[in-house]
Write a protein that holds these residues in place. Structure first.
Motif, short mmCIF file in Angstrom:
data_model
loop_
_atom_site.label_atom_id
_atom_site.label_comp_id
_atom_site.label_asym_id
_atom_site.label_seq_id
_atom_site.Cartn_x
_atom_site.Cartn_y
_atom_site.Cartn_z
N GLU A 112 -5.46 29.70 -60.65
CA GLU A 112 -4.84 28.52 -61.23
C GLU A 112 -3.64 28.11 -60.38
O GLU A 112 -3.03 28.92 -59.67
CB GLU A 112 -4.46 28.76 -62.69
CG GLU A 112 -3.39 29.78 -62.93
CD GLU A 112 -3.07 29.94 -64.41
OE1 GLU A 112 -1.91 30.25 -64.71
OE2 GLU A 112 -3.98 29.77 -65.25
N LEU A 113 -3.32 26.84 -60.45
CA LEU A 113 -2.25 26.27 -59.65
C LEU A 113 -0.94 27.03 -59.83
O LEU A 113 -0.16 27.19 -58.89
CB LEU A 113 -2.07 24.79 -60.01
CG LEU A 113 -1.05 23.99 -59.22
CD1 LEU A 113 -1.42 23.94 -57.74
CD2 LEU A 113 -0.94 22.58 -59.78
N TRP A 114 -0.70 27.51 -61.03
CA TRP A 114 0.53 28.24 -61.33
C TRP A 114 0.78 29.40 -60.37
O TRP A 114 1.92 29.68 -60.00
CB TRP A 114 0.51 28.74 -62.77
CG TRP A 114 1.62 29.71 -63.04
CD1 TRP A 114 1.51 31.04 -63.28
CD2 TRP A 114 3.02 29.41 -63.08
NE1 TRP A 114 2.76 31.59 -63.46
CE2 TRP A 114 3.69 30.61 -63.34
CE3 TRP A 114 3.77 28.24 -62.90
CZ2 TRP A 114 5.08 30.68 -63.44
CZ3 TRP A 114 5.15 28.32 -63.00
CH2 TRP A 114 5.78 29.52 -63.26
N SER A 115 -0.28 30.05 -59.94
CA SER A 115 -0.11 31.22 -59.07
C SER A 115 0.44 30.83 -57.69
O SER A 115 0.84 31.70 -56.92
CB SER A 115 -1.42 32.00 -58.94
OG SER A 115 -2.39 31.22 -58.30
N PHE A 116 0.53 29.54 -57.39
CA PHE A 116 1.06 29.07 -56.12
C PHE A 116 2.49 28.54 -56.25
O PHE A 116 3.05 27.99 -55.30
CB PHE A 116 0.16 27.98 -55.53
CG PHE A 116 -1.19 28.51 -55.13
CD1 PHE A 116 -1.41 28.98 -53.85
CD2 PHE A 116 -2.23 28.57 -56.05
CE1 PHE A 116 -2.64 29.50 -53.49
CE2 PHE A 116 -3.46 29.09 -55.70
CZ PHE A 116 -3.67 29.56 -54.41
N TRP A 129 6.39 27.23 -48.53
CA TRP A 129 6.65 25.79 -48.64
C TRP A 129 5.48 24.95 -48.13
O TRP A 129 5.06 23.99 -48.77
CB TRP A 129 7.93 25.44 -47.89
CG TRP A 129 8.19 23.98 -47.81
CD1 TRP A 129 8.14 23.19 -46.70
CD2 TRP A 129 8.54 23.10 -48.89
NE1 TRP A 129 8.43 21.89 -47.02
CE2 TRP A 129 8.69 21.80 -48.36
CE3 TRP A 129 8.74 23.28 -50.25
CZ2 TRP A 129 9.02 20.70 -49.13
CZ3 TRP A 129 9.06 22.19 -51.04
CH2 TRP A 129 9.20 20.92 -50.48
N GLU A 130 4.93 25.31 -46.97
CA GLU A 130 3.85 24.52 -46.38
C GLU A 130 2.64 24.46 -47.30
O GLU A 130 1.99 23.42 -47.41
CB GLU A 130 3.45 25.09 -45.01
CG GLU A 130 4.50 24.93 -43.94
CD GLU A 130 5.60 26.01 -44.00
OE1 GLU A 130 5.49 26.97 -44.81
OE2 GLU A 130 6.58 25.87 -43.25
N ALA A 143 0.70 19.77 -53.29
CA ALA A 143 1.31 18.57 -53.88
C ALA A 143 0.64 17.31 -53.34
O ALA A 143 0.37 16.37 -54.10
CB ALA A 143 2.81 18.55 -53.57
N ARG A 144 0.37 17.29 -52.05
CA ARG A 144 -0.32 16.13 -51.45
C ARG A 144 -1.70 15.96 -52.08
O ARG A 144 -2.11 14.85 -52.43
CB ARG A 144 -0.44 16.31 -49.94
CG ARG A 144 -1.10 15.14 -49.24
CD ARG A 144 -1.37 15.42 -47.77
NE ARG A 144 -2.10 16.66 -47.55
CZ ARG A 144 -3.43 16.81 -47.70
NH1 ARG A 144 -4.17 15.78 -48.06
NH2 ARG A 144 -4.01 17.96 -47.48
N LEU A 176 7.38 21.59 -55.99
CA LEU A 176 8.18 21.29 -54.80
C LEU A 176 9.63 21.75 -54.93
O LEU A 176 10.53 21.21 -54.30
CB LEU A 176 8.09 19.80 -54.47
CG LEU A 176 6.69 19.32 -54.08
CD1 LEU A 176 6.65 17.81 -53.91
CD2 LEU A 176 6.22 20.01 -52.81
N HIS A 177 9.84 22.78 -55.74
CA HIS A 177 11.19 23.34 -55.90
C HIS A 177 11.67 23.97 -54.60
O HIS A 177 10.88 24.40 -53.75
CB HIS A 177 11.18 24.39 -57.02
CG HIS A 177 10.39 25.62 -56.69
ND1 HIS A 177 10.92 26.69 -56.03
CD2 HIS A 177 9.08 25.93 -56.90
CE1 HIS A 177 9.99 27.62 -55.84
NE2 HIS A 177 8.85 27.17 -56.37
#
Length: 198
Positions: free
Chosen positions: A10-14, A19-20, A26-27, A144-145
């Motif tokens: 799931e996205l949460w694990s990222f 940052w990259e 996010a893109r 994007l924190h």
């Protein structure tokens, strides 16, 4: 009987990925928002439940996938244009509301179903996944924190995220979403001109 398919983490694990990687995700999320809103089929699919656990990242290709689409509103843009309800051609801007819960959105189903140009998906992704307003499992700041110092100092990312979430200008979210997609593309690791700055 229920069939379940593992499509990735799931996205949460990222959330704390390098940052990259977070820029790439996010893109992709902004691209999904655009594709669901504006496509050749003239059907807009508005995500009504946008949270970190409703997206996954493919283990092989790193592609973001919508994994829980049970709360999606489908709007037939051709039918809206044909029926011409009141203000159908006026752009609809979702209203930002402060919220003390995780992954909350304000929206009007009537407006989503009666307007051709709607910013809901941009708002949902920026508000609940990318911006400083995003909260999930006790964290804040969104995907994007904590950008690298040179990006934080520049201020463009924060300005675009704020305008995408809580626009100051009329219809500002539409322009901010477009510019944010372009900016994230520039930040992507394949374009080292911005990433590699000290």
């Amino acid at each position: 009987m229920v069939a379940v398919n593992y499509v990735g983490e799931e996205l949460w694990s990222f959330y704390n990925a390098p940052w990259e990687k977070r820029v790439d995700l996010a893109r992709q999320l902004m691209d999904i928002a655009e594709q669901l809103t504006n496509n050749d089929f003239e059907f807009a699919l508005y995500l009504l439940d946008v949270s970190f656990d409703n997206f996954a990242v493919g283990p092989r290709d790193g592609k973001v996938i919508v994994v829980d689409a049970e709360n999606v509103l489908v709007a037939d843009k051709r039918l809206i244009k044909q029926n011409k309800p009141e203000n159908y051609d006026a752009w609809y801007e979702s209203r930002f509301e402060e919220c003390d819960r995780e992954a909350c959105l304000s929206f009007s189903k009537d407006s989503l179903c009666s307007r051709v140009t709607v910013d809901h998906n941009y708002y949902a992704v920026c508000q609940n996944l990318l911006s400083r307003y995003a909260t999930w499992r006790g964290t804040t700041g969104g995907l994007l924190h904590d950008p690298p110092a040179h990006i934080a100092k520049d201020g463009q990312l924060e300005t675009l995220l704020d305008e995408c979430t809580r626009p100051k200008k009329r219809y500002g979210r539409f322009q901010a979403a477009k510019e944010l997609r372009e900016y994230l593309t520039q930040l992507h690791p394949s374009n080292n001109s911005i990433i590699a700055q000290p």
